[in-house]
Design a protein around this motif. Structure first.
Motif, PDB file in Angstrom:
ATOM      1  N   PRO A 114      -0.412  -2.263   5.202  1.00  0.00           N
ATOM      2  CA  PRO A 114       0.595  -1.897   4.203  1.00  0.00           C
ATOM      3  C   PRO A 114       0.261  -0.564   3.556  1.00  0.00           C
ATOM      4  CG  PRO A 114      -0.863  -3.610   3.365  1.00  0.00           C
ATOM      5  CD  PRO A 114      -1.201  -3.432   4.805  1.00  0.00           C
TER       6      PRO A 114
ATOM      7  N   THR B 243      -3.964  -6.359  -4.864  1.00  0.00           N
ATOM      8  CA  THR B 243      -4.885  -6.854  -3.851  1.00  0.00           C
ATOM      9  C   THR B 243      -6.261  -6.300  -4.180  1.00  0.00           C
ATOM     10  OG1 THR B 243      -3.188  -6.933  -2.125  1.00  0.00           O
ATOM     11  CG2 THR B 243      -5.486  -6.880  -1.403  1.00  0.00           C
TER      12      THR B 243
ATOM     13  N   ARG C  56       2.518  -1.426  -5.559  1.00  0.00           N
ATOM     14  CA  ARG C  56       1.605  -2.117  -4.655  1.00  0.00           C
ATOM     15  C   ARG C  56       0.238  -1.463  -4.841  1.00  0.00           C
ATOM     16  NH1 ARG C  56       6.268  -1.190  -1.527  1.00  0.00           N
ATOM     17  NH2 ARG C  56       5.282   0.691  -0.701  1.00  0.00           N
TER      18      ARG C  56
ATOM     19  N   PHE D  72       0.075   1.513   0.189  1.00  0.00           N
ATOM     20  CA  PHE D  72      -0.088   1.215  -1.230  1.00  0.00           C
ATOM     21  C   PHE D  72       0.322   2.414  -2.080  1.00  0.00           C
ATOM     22  CE2 PHE D  72      -2.945  -1.732   0.871  1.00  0.00           C
ATOM     23  CZ  PHE D  72      -2.705  -2.915   0.193  1.00  0.00           C
TER      24      PHE D  72
ATOM     25  N   HIS E  71       2.307  -5.425 -11.784  1.00  0.00           N
ATOM     26  CA  HIS E  71       2.125  -4.830 -10.472  1.00  0.00           C
ATOM     27  C   HIS E  71       1.551  -5.850  -9.479  1.00  0.00           C
ATOM     28  CE1 HIS E  71       3.101  -1.048 -12.316  1.00  0.00           C
ATOM     29  NE2 HIS E  71       2.115  -1.185 -13.188  1.00  0.00           N
ATOM     30  N   ASP E  72       1.718  -5.559  -8.198  1.00  0.00           N
ATOM     31  CA  ASP E  72       1.273  -6.436  -7.106  1.00  0.00           C
ATOM     32  C   ASP E  72      -0.135  -6.008  -6.696  1.00  0.00           C
ATOM     33  OD1 ASP E  72       1.037  -8.107  -4.941  1.00  0.00           O
ATOM     34  OD2 ASP E  72       2.341  -6.919  -3.643  1.00  0.00           O
TER      35      ASP E  72
END
Length: 255
Positions: free
Chosen positions: A104, A62, A39, A106, A59-60
């Protein structure tokens, strides 16, 4: 026949490749240790030069950035590579509100070329540390002072060189386009004050910002510069070279 989509990002430039390769390798090691994709939050991630390669690796991602134009370019770059990246408009001061509560945790947070422009660097690092999962990594890239001293001196701007050397903010005056420059020791102390442990420190863009673009016409020339940059970044016996880089890259982990 289905259209083939090339998921590979554009080749890295000598200005960014040393950072990206270290980051990619570290992310791969973290993924192997965790047994899952990471994340990742890229604060001030702009058009996705860092984020999209990590998304291509699985990978995720943001990305938070204050510029809607940059986020538009990010979405287009991600689409061209066939990956998804969550794009949010904001900055280090608003990131907790954007992410919602509870925020969240990370595995990797990137802050590249952004700490120079925030109002309060200490508060920005504190905000990053609060977003990291235990064992997570903070990737920080900041502008270095000594490179600006050298380039101004070589250009004959001796008063500016001295000002950059002596002023606490590393600027030569009010007209300096850089809001702030850092020294390695100050950066490491800033991270450690927030409970982060530096695990990798390298100076980057030692030569890339000094060599005129007119001398880099061919792929061979650009490849040679890239090889030189990577050699300088990896040269433990020549730590002074790293301090002369225009940027400093630090990886620090949260215990």
């Amino acid at each position: 026949m289905a259209e083939h989509r090339d998921r590979r990002p554009a080749p890295a430039s000598p200005r960014t490749t040393a950072v990206q390769r270290v980051l990619d390798a570290h992310a791969a090691q973290q993924q192997a240790a965790l047994g899952r994709p990471l994340r990742v939050l890229d604060l001030g991630g702009g058009t996705g030069g860092t984020a999209v390669p990590l998304a291509v690796a699985g990978h995720d991602l943001t990305v938070v950035d204050p510029s809607p134009d940059a986020l538009f370019s990010l979405r287009r770059r991600a689409a061209e590579c066939g990956v998804e990246v969550r794009a949010l408009q904001g900055d280090a001061d608003t990131v907790h509100d954007l992410l919602g509560a509870p925020a969240p945790a990370f595995d990797l947070v990137c802050l590249h070329g952004t700490l120079e422009v925030v109002d309060d660097p200490e508060a920005a690092v504190r905000a990053v540390a609060a977003l990291l999962a235990p064992g997570g990594t903070f990737s920080l890239v900041v502008a270095q002072r000594l490179h600006a001293v050298l380039t101004n001196a070589l250009a004959g701007r001796l008063d500016r060189a001295r000002a950059v050397l002596e002023r606490p903010d590393g600027r030569w005056g009010d007209g300096d386009p850089a809001p702030r420059r850092f020294d390695e020791g100050a950066v490491l102390a800033l991270l450690q004050a927030q409970g982060l442990t530096p695990v990798h420190v390298q100076g980057v863009r030692v030569f890339a910002d000094l060599v005129p673009s007119a001398l880099l016409d061919s792929e061979a020339d650009r490849g040679a510069l890239l090889a030189l940059e990577e050699a300088a970044a990896a040269a433990d016996d020549h730590l002074l070279l790293g301090r002369l880089g225009s940027a400093l890259h630090v990886l620090a982990t949260r215990g």
